[in-house]
Scaffold this motif. Structure first.
Motif, short mmCIF file in Angstrom:
data_model
loop_
_atom_site.label_atom_id
_atom_site.label_comp_id
_atom_site.label_asym_id
_atom_site.label_seq_id
_atom_site.Cartn_x
_atom_site.Cartn_y
_atom_site.Cartn_z
N LYS A 121 -2.93 67.00 42.07
CA LYS A 121 -1.75 66.15 42.01
C LYS A 121 -0.72 66.83 41.12
N GLN B 227 2.62 66.16 39.49
CA GLN B 227 3.42 64.98 39.16
C GLN B 227 4.83 65.44 38.73
N VAL C 8 -0.98 67.31 46.55
CA VAL C 8 -0.15 66.14 46.83
C VAL C 8 0.94 66.10 45.77
N GLU D 252 4.05 64.29 43.83
CA GLU D 252 4.64 63.01 43.46
C GLU D 252 5.89 63.27 42.64
N PRO E 131 3.50 62.12 49.44
CA PRO E 131 2.66 60.90 49.37
C PRO E 131 3.05 59.89 50.46
N ALA F 60 0.99 58.29 45.10
CA ALA F 60 0.23 59.53 45.32
C ALA F 60 -1.24 59.36 44.94
N ASN F 61 -1.53 58.49 43.97
CA ASN F 61 -2.93 58.26 43.58
C ASN F 61 -3.74 57.70 44.73
N ILE G 202 -4.47 60.64 47.13
CA ILE G 202 -5.49 61.55 46.61
C ILE G 202 -6.88 60.91 46.67
N ILE H 28 -4.98 67.11 37.78
CA ILE H 28 -3.80 66.28 37.64
C ILE H 28 -2.83 67.02 36.72
N THR I 83 0.71 67.34 35.01
CA THR I 83 1.83 66.48 34.62
C THR I 83 2.61 67.15 33.50
N ASN J 275 -3.68 57.68 35.67
CA ASN J 275 -4.40 58.91 36.03
C ASN J 275 -5.85 58.86 35.57
N CYS K 237 -11.99 58.90 41.86
CA CYS K 237 -12.27 60.12 42.61
C CYS K 237 -13.63 60.70 42.28
#
Length: 630
Positions: free
Chosen positions: A136, A138, A166, A168, A255, A269-270, A273, A313, A315, A360, A367
């Motif tokens: 992800k 972000q 993905v 976001e 997303p 987006a979460n 994923i 993730i 960010t 997250n 996940c």
């Protein structure tokens, strides 16, 4: 021993400036040598490589993988053993051809047969078994930041991990005009950044997941400690992702999801994923069920194992802020036992700088529930692409969470951008009576961990008499057994009784999955760290309430685990074939340091006098728990 300085080969006079420079270099070399006793060695940069290649190699070296880490990496990414080839059938002996037959064979064109490549060439052309990760990104990020992120993705691809990304954009409000065009632009920026770093990327602009729970989820009665994804996908929906991965391309997705009217709409987006992690795992299981006998997906070079091995993730925030480190990130999180407590202790003042930390955290928990037990998730800042390599190779946090807290507090490696590693983990509980222990499971754990046969009758008799508590991880995947050893009369009350770590054991199948660190952190909170606010973890023990005590244990001098003990102990002393380790009670150290106006503890305190001799006298007389070796 320091090496002697190099000889001066030139006879020319040396200027004062040159002497000063050489003196400075000598001092730096000496200082670096002394520092290297405590810090990992960082090799010099090779000069004959491109900058990106230098960064890649240095990132590999800085990861500093252990032998166990290397074996684990090769088990996931190394070439799979090929089935033995059947011997070619022996041809029957034929009479030698006549002259006419030789002429006829020369005029006949041989069949067009392609020679099969040698195994060596095949291993060079296809050196690793490729696996997948969900990533992800972000956004928004600047072009320079995206370049750093893309470089990390390229490094992972070189090591065999193909990313499914993905994208976001937090600053793009939902429902605005031009929303879809902005999402496509952000996706293409990521694609261009990847290709600018030499990767092959493919934008997958259509929706590959479907809104709503997966059919059958509503009827499920299975207990779960995670939230089901708000979207789902079927194996047939993954055709574009599978095609890109087979072609060696990194798929990059916006997303988007299909609603019940087959319209493509923007979602969180979460949700995308989480749906992909679950769907790709199910597709991989379906792939495996279609192979029979000795066949496996690894025998087909174009086939990719869709089972997600990592969740990343990326960010601007970095990891999850920790109450134990004044807002610096958590290093390692046991989601099974720490998730609720981390949410409860999340300071509202962290919200502006870490607005998506908790969402997250929840994404990671959902996940990892659908990923293999050895998988992990990492929350990392865009400033730390090299940490992605370290996580992939070692599957460990950047800095061990079980190191002494004072060392962690003063560690310059800890910054707001230090990544947080998350594992599904195991429940941690503390028991204080022998009748609460499953003796059969404990016996299996101890004997498999130490590879010795337990002298059961004597061991349990001692536990009935001296047991303080036992920390148990999961279903006896690991345990720390602590006893209270009585001292002779006349020993100061600050020393007697001795809090003794009798056994610290982890099943071989759980070594390297974080269980060791989870156990040691719980041990810290129940013994020498007790009484401090960051020791209030909900592990079923005292939850931070009480007075910390020195923790003492012994280990054979040739035990390979001693290096790990050296890093976590306050001190050690050799005693024949043994090494005695101890950890000082942290509350008492802070109190004494405060009395001395923060001058540090540089000489022997009154409460320390005779302490080591008493420990050696008592601990070295504790009988062995094992049957003699034959």
């Amino acid at each position: 021993m320091l090496s002697s300085s190099a000889r001066i080969t030139s006879r020319a006079p040396v200027s004062s400036a040159a002497r000063h420079a050489r003196s400075a270099q000598t001092f730096k070399a000496f200082y670096a040598t002394i520092r290297s006793l405590r810090q990992a060695y960082e090799p010099p940069e090779p000069d004959d490589l491109e900058p990106s290649e230098k960064d890649f190699i240095l990132s590999l070296l800085r990861a500093n993988p252990s032998l166990r880490d290397t074996k684990s990496y090769l088990a996931s990414f190394g070439p799979r053993p090929q089935p033995p080839q059947r011997p070619a059938p022996k041809e029957e002996e034929k009479p030698l051809p006549t002259d006419n037959a030789v002429v006829a064979q020369a005029e006949t064109k041989p069949p067009d047969i392609k020679p099969s490549p040698s195994p060596v060439v095949a291993s060079i052309l296809n050196p690793v078994y490729r696996r997948t990760a969900l990533v992800k990104i972000q956004a928004p990020f600047t072009d320079r930041q995206l370049e750093s992120i893309a470089r990390g993705m390229v490094y992972l691809e070189k090591l065999g991990l193909l990313s499914v990304i993905v994208v976001e954009n937090d600053q793009l409000p939902k429902g605005e005009r031009g929303e879809r065009a902005s999402l496509m632009d952000e996706t293409m920026r990521v694609v261009n950044a990847l290709e600018g770093q030499g990767a092959r990327a493919r934008p997958v602009l259509g929706a590959v997941v479907r809104l709503g729970p997966k059919p059958g989820d509503e009827d499920s009665t299975e207990p779960r400690d995670y939230i089901l994804p708000e979207a789902h996908t079927f194996p047939s929906d993954l055709v574009h992702i599978r095609s890109a991965l087979r072609a060696g391309e990194i798929p990059v997705l916006p997303p988007l999801a299909l609603d019940s009217f087959c319209r493509s709409v923007r979602v969180d987006a979460n949700d995308v994923i989480a749906a992909l992690v679950r769907g790709m795992g199910e597709a991989a299981a379906l792939d495996s069920s279609q192979f029979h006998g000795d066949e496996s997906p690894s025998l087909f070079p174009d086939e990719i194992d869709l089972t997600p091995l990592r969740l990343m993730i990326i960010t601007r925030e970095g990891g999850v802020p920790s109450y134990a480190r004044q807002g610096l990130p958590h290093l390692l999180i046991n989601l099974t036992s720490e998730y609720s407590y981390i949410r409860e202790t999340f300071d509202p003042r962290w919200k502006p700088s870490h607005p998506t930390a908790l969402s997250n955290l929840e994404l990671a928990r959902t996940c990892l529930a659908f990923m293999p037990p050895t998988s992990s998730a990492v929350m990392v800042s865009h400033r730390s692409p090299s940490h992605l390599i370290g996580n992939l190779i070692t599957n460990r946090p950047a800095v061990s969470s079980s190191l002494p807290h004072a060392l962690l507090q003063g560690n310059r490696k800890l910054t707001p951008h230090t990544p947080t590693l998350l594992r599904r983990g195991l429940p941690i509980r503390v028991v204080r009576r022998v009748d609460e222990i499953d003796k059969a499971k404990m016996k299996v754990l101890l004997e498999q961990s130490f590879r010795r046969e337990l002298s059961e009758e004597a061991f349990w008799a001692r536990m009935e008499r001296d047991l303080d508590f036992v920390i148990i991880a999961g279903d006896y995947a690991g345990a720390a057994i602590v006893t209270r050893e009585p001292c002779p009369e006349g020993v100061p009350s600050a020393i007697s009784p001795i809090t003794y770590l009798d056994k610290f054991a982890v099943l071989p199948s759980h070594q390297g999955d974080g269980t060791v660190d989870f156990l040691w952190v719980a041990l810290h909170d129940e013994t020498y760290g007790l009484g401090l606010p960051f020791s209030a973890n909900p592990n079923g023990g005292k939850e931070g309430k009480g007075e910390g005590r020195d923790l003492v244990w012994r280990s054979r001098a040739d035990n390979p685990v001693n290096k790990w003990y050296f890093e976590r102990s306050t001190g050690h002393v050799r005693h024949g074939d043994w090494v005695l380790f101890w950890c000082d009670a942290e509350v008492r150290l802070k109190t004494e340091e405060g009395r001395r106006a923060n001058a540090g503890l540089s000489y022997l305190m009154d409460w320390e006098r005779g302490r080591l001799q008493t420990w050696c006298d008592v601990v070295m007389k504790i009988p062995s728990s094992w049957k003699p070796k034959n």
